[in-house]
Design a protein around this motif. Structure first.
Motif, PDB file in Angstrom:
ATOM      1  N   MET A   1      15.904  21.281  15.328  1.00  7.97           N
ATOM      2  CA  MET A   1      14.850  20.283  15.121  1.00  7.97           C
ATOM      3  C   MET A   1      15.475  18.980  14.623  1.00  7.97           C
ATOM      4  SD  MET A   1      11.414  20.616  12.789  1.00  7.97           S
ATOM      5  CE  MET A   1      10.206  19.313  12.765  1.00  7.97           C
ATOM      6  N   ASN A   2      15.103  17.853  15.195  1.00  5.16           N
ATOM      7  CA  ASN A   2      15.664  16.574  14.815  1.00  5.16           C
ATOM      8  C   ASN A   2      15.196  16.164  13.427  1.00  5.16           C
ATOM      9  OD1 ASN A   2      16.941  16.340  17.301  1.00  5.16           O
ATOM     10  ND2 ASN A   2      15.203  15.259  18.235  1.00  5.16           N
ATOM     11  N   ASP A   3      16.076  15.485  12.697  1.00 10.89           N
ATOM     12  CA  ASP A   3      15.695  14.972  11.388  1.00 10.89           C
ATOM     13  C   ASP A   3      14.664  13.856  11.558  1.00 10.89           C
ATOM     14  OD1 ASP A   3      17.459  16.672  10.112  1.00 10.89           O
ATOM     15  OD2 ASP A   3      19.116  15.233  10.224  1.00 10.89           O
ATOM     16  N   PRO A   4      13.766  13.696  10.576  1.00  7.63           N
ATOM     17  CA  PRO A   4      12.778  12.613  10.683  1.00  7.63           C
ATOM     18  C   PRO A   4      13.445  11.259  10.549  1.00  7.63           C
ATOM     19  CG  PRO A   4      12.659  13.649   8.533  1.00  7.63           C
ATOM     20  CD  PRO A   4      13.594  14.490   9.355  1.00  7.63           C
ATOM     21  N   PRO A   5      12.906  10.224  11.170  1.00  3.52           N
ATOM     22  CA  PRO A   5      13.454   8.885  10.982  1.00  3.52           C
ATOM     23  C   PRO A   5      13.293   8.451   9.527  1.00  3.52           C
ATOM     24  CG  PRO A   5      11.373   8.795  12.176  1.00  3.52           C
ATOM     25  CD  PRO A   5      11.744  10.233  12.079  1.00  3.52           C
ATOM     26  N   VAL A   6      14.252   7.673   9.041  1.00  8.25           N
ATOM     27  CA  VAL A   6      14.279   7.260   7.633  1.00  8.25           C
ATOM     28  C   VAL A   6      13.840   5.802   7.532  1.00  8.25           C
ATOM     29  CG1 VAL A   6      15.713   6.980   5.581  1.00  8.25           C
ATOM     30  CG2 VAL A   6      16.104   8.905   7.137  1.00  8.25           C
ATOM     31  N   ALA A   7      12.959   5.532   6.547  1.00  7.72           N
ATOM     32  CA  ALA A   7      12.407   4.190   6.390  1.00  7.72           C
ATOM     33  C   ALA A   7      12.414   3.785   4.920  1.00  7.72           C
ATOM     34  CB  ALA A   7      10.986   4.136   6.937  1.00  7.72           C
ATOM     35  N   ILE A   8      12.353   2.481   4.671  1.00  8.20           N
ATOM     36  CA  ILE A   8      12.099   1.951   3.334  1.00  8.20           C
ATOM     37  C   ILE A   8      10.929   0.980   3.434  1.00  8.20           C
ATOM     38  CG2 ILE A   8      14.487   2.251   2.587  1.00  8.20           C
ATOM     39  CD1 ILE A   8      14.877  -0.773   2.867  1.00  8.20           C
ATOM     40  N   ASP A   9      10.258   0.748   2.294  1.00 11.22           N
ATOM     41  CA  ASP A   9       9.044  -0.060   2.257  1.00 11.22           C
ATOM     42  C   ASP A   9       9.246  -1.193   1.261  1.00 11.22           C
ATOM     43  OD1 ASP A   9       6.502  -1.101   2.236  1.00 11.22           O
ATOM     44  OD2 ASP A   9       5.480   0.807   1.854  1.00 11.22           O
ATOM     45  N   LEU A  10       9.316  -2.432   1.747  1.00 13.22           N
ATOM     46  CA  LEU A  10       9.458  -3.606   0.901  1.00 13.22           C
ATOM     47  C   LEU A  10       8.082  -4.199   0.616  1.00 13.22           C
ATOM     48  CD1 LEU A  10      12.457  -5.340   2.736  1.00 13.22           C
ATOM     49  CD2 LEU A  10      12.515  -3.498   1.040  1.00 13.22           C
ATOM     50  N   PHE A  11       7.874  -4.694  -0.609  1.00 14.49           N
ATOM     51  CA  PHE A  11       6.551  -5.168  -1.026  1.00 14.49           C
ATOM     52  C   PHE A  11       5.538  -4.034  -0.824  1.00 14.49           C
ATOM     53  CE2 PHE A  11       9.025  -8.591   0.914  1.00 14.49           C
ATOM     54  CZ  PHE A  11       9.106  -9.509  -0.115  1.00 14.49           C
ATOM     55  N   CYS A  12       5.834  -2.889  -1.411  1.00 17.09           N
ATOM     56  CA  CYS A  12       5.126  -1.653  -1.050  1.00 17.09           C
ATOM     57  C   CYS A  12       3.713  -1.572  -1.577  1.00 17.09           C
ATOM     58  CB  CYS A  12       5.922  -0.443  -1.531  1.00 17.09           C
ATOM     59  SG  CYS A  12       6.104  -0.353  -3.335  1.00 17.09           S
ATOM     60  N   GLY A  13       3.356  -2.374  -2.600  1.00 15.26           N
ATOM     61  CA  GLY A  13       2.015  -2.274  -3.153  1.00 15.26           C
ATOM     62  C   GLY A  13       1.723  -0.861  -3.636  1.00 15.26           C
ATOM     63  N   ALA A  14       0.485  -0.423  -3.443  1.00 20.97           N
ATOM     64  CA  ALA A  14       0.081   0.912  -3.881  1.00 20.97           C
ATOM     65  C   ALA A  14       0.570   2.013  -2.950  1.00 20.97           C
ATOM     66  CB  ALA A  14      -1.437   0.977  -3.996  1.00 20.97           C
ATOM     67  N   GLY A  15       1.197   1.644  -1.814  1.00 19.97           N
ATOM     68  CA  GLY A  15       1.797   2.651  -0.948  1.00 19.97           C
ATOM     69  C   GLY A  15       1.026   2.993   0.302  1.00 19.97           C
ATOM     70  N   GLY A  16       0.117   2.121   0.743  1.00 27.89           N
ATOM     71  CA  GLY A  16      -0.632   2.406   1.961  1.00 27.89           C
ATOM     72  C   GLY A  16       0.245   2.503   3.193  1.00 27.89           C
ATOM     73  N   PHE A  17       1.180   1.563   3.333  1.00 27.76           N
ATOM     74  CA  PHE A  17       2.078   1.587   4.493  1.00 27.76           C
ATOM     75  C   PHE A  17       2.975   2.829   4.429  1.00 27.76           C
ATOM     76  CE2 PHE A  17       3.926  -1.971   7.393  1.00 27.76           C
ATOM     77  CZ  PHE A  17       3.900  -1.096   8.476  1.00 27.76           C
ATOM     78  N   THR A  18       3.489   3.128   3.228  1.00 30.99           N
ATOM     79  CA  THR A  18       4.312   4.325   3.067  1.00 30.99           C
ATOM     80  C   THR A  18       3.545   5.577   3.466  1.00 30.99           C
ATOM     81  OG1 THR A  18       5.836   3.494   1.378  1.00 30.99           O
ATOM     82  CG2 THR A  18       5.350   5.838   1.324  1.00 30.99           C
TER      83      THR A  18
END
Length: 451
Positions: A1-18
């Motif tokens: 199984m492939n590893d999940p793509p890795v991301a970072i969140d800039l100006f993350c706020g409360a974390g909605g995008f995350t």
């Protein structure tokens, strides 16, 4: 199984995008925000590092995540650009001796690009408000080189020095100077299963040999075609309204999965679909009470059941309800709220100035009752000041934090501060998780899994 793509969140706020990226199959490993309340909310909901710093005082190589350049799949974020927002621009221009063009936060996107320049991710996505598309700026000599490494032989970024050009063109020049194929796309969150009309602009960049994903291909919802399609969806599974323990609906059971070129799609989710199962509250504190901490009805729609996120083998009446309290309203506000029909907003010039809560040289229409048969109007951070634009469809009051969060597609167990002012601001500024998921899926399937 492939590893999940890795991301970072800039100006993350409360974390909605995350949260949206996690739902889309990403491993988000690091985030940054300078707002203390946002960092607290982020930490409560996500179990990885979030740096509580102003990005302007950080260096990606020393303060960023422990990841080598070229190993990161995605950088996501939404740098605040207040003058790009109509309300933000009006507020700044109304301040003495200060215009929107002078607000240094307009340049925060360059710090987003500093992290892109250093980490060289396979893709990046930057979210902002549509007002950005209307803005222009004077290109100054050397301004692009102030923060970003630019190939001296590439004159494209400096070719319009001294000219007034659209801000999106300046941003795209800077993105392309970093070796990315980049463009912007304008979308409405309602098209992706968010019960709210919320237009946003996403700048997406990919390596030059990759093709940009078309976000419109991943829409799951559409305008209703009949009055029947505007009615609240009612759960129909066997035993839907019994008190017996049952497993919560999965996202796929409550919302259609993201698939390219879905046709015809589902009718828009509405205010009724999102919030009408929540118990009544009132500003006077008698009956109904000011605050409700438990549910009085089972979830009526599939979306409501998904939002409640009831733990396995528990019943809905055992779950705690948080952030569902009514703010105080004066009698004038309550009287006006009762006068308004569903979806009605009063505009300056249509009624006496005595009935308007805002200056008529800054704001245009500010009393609006939400229509239960349609998606909500855009939830804004201004809701922390008052709720005149966000009046409940059936009760004479403004929306609670929990109702605003649901209209942003945050589930009920997503932790938010007890302080209404802080929570309203965080919710209003957030990227709706469902919209973040759509963008994440489009990039993962259209870019990261294709190379």
């Amino acid at each position: 199984m492939n590893d999940p793509p890795v991301a970072i969140d800039l100006f993350c706020g409360a974390g909605g995008f995350t949260q949206g990226l996690k739902n889309a199959g990403y491993e988000v490993c690091w985030a940054i925000d300078s707002d203390a309340a946002a960092v607290e909310a982020y930490q409560e909901n996500h179990n990885h590092e979030v740096l509580p710093e102003d990005i302007r005082g950080t260096e990606p190589e020393t303060d960023g995540p422990d990841i080598e350049p070229g190993e990161l799949d995605l950088i996501a974020g939404g740098p605040p650009c207040p003058s790009f927002s109509m309300i933000g621009r009006s507020k700044l221009d109304s301040l003495e001796d200060r215009g929107a063009s002078e607000d240094e936060r307009n340049l925060l996107y360059r710090h987003f690009l500093r992290y892109v320049a250093y980490f060289e991710p396979r893709a990046f996505v930057m979210e902002n408000v549509p007002g950005l598309l209307r803005d222009t700026a004077i290109v100054e000599t050397g301004v692009i080189q102030q923060l970003l490494p630019v190939d001296p032989a590439d004159e494209s970024a400096e070719k319009r020095v001294g000219q007034e050009v659209p801000v999106p063109d300046i941003i795209l020049d800077e993105m392309r100077s970093l070796g990315y194929h980049a463009d912007w796309q304008r979308v409405d969150a309602a098209d992706y299963g968010v019960p709210q009309h919320r237009e946003r602009v996403f700048f997406i960049g990919v390596r030059d040999n990759d093709e940009l994903p078309d976000l419109s291909r991943w829409a799951t919802h559409r305008e209703p075609r009949s009055d029947e399609e505007t009615k609240m969806r009612v759960r129909s599974e066997p035993g839907a309204f019994t008190q017996t323990p049952q497993t919560s609906l999965t996202k796929e059971e409550a919302l259609p999965p993201f698939e390219a070129d879905r046709n015809p799609g589902e009718p828009y989710l509405t205010v009724a679909d999102a919030i009408l199962d929540l118990p009544p509250v009132s500003p006077d504190g008698e009956m109904p009470p000011v605050q409700a901490t438990s549910y009085t009805l089972p979830p009526v729609s599939p979306y409501q059941q998904w939002l409640r996120d009831v733990p396995r083998d528990e019943t809905w009446d055992e779950q705690e309800l948080r952030n569902h309290s009514c703010r105080w309203h004066n009698h004038l506000d309550l009287s006006i709220y009762k006068l308004l029909g569903h979806g009605v907003g009063w505009n300056i010039g249509e009624v006496s100035q005595e009935l308007q809560p805002y200056r008529d040289d800054v704001f245009r229409d500010k009393y609006k009752k939400q229509n239960p048969a349609k998606p909500a109007s855009t939830i804004l951070a201004h809701i922390q000041k008052d709720g005149h634009m966000f009046i409940h469809p059936t009760e004479a009051r403004s929306l609670t934090v929990r109702e605003a969060a649901r209209l942003q597609s945050f589930r009920d167990r997503y932790w938010l501060p007890e302080s209404r002012t802080k929570a309203y601001r965080l919710v209003g500024n957030a990227v709706p998780p469902r919209l973040g998921e759509a963008v994440g899926v489009a990039i993962r399937k259209g870019v990261l899994e294709e190379t």
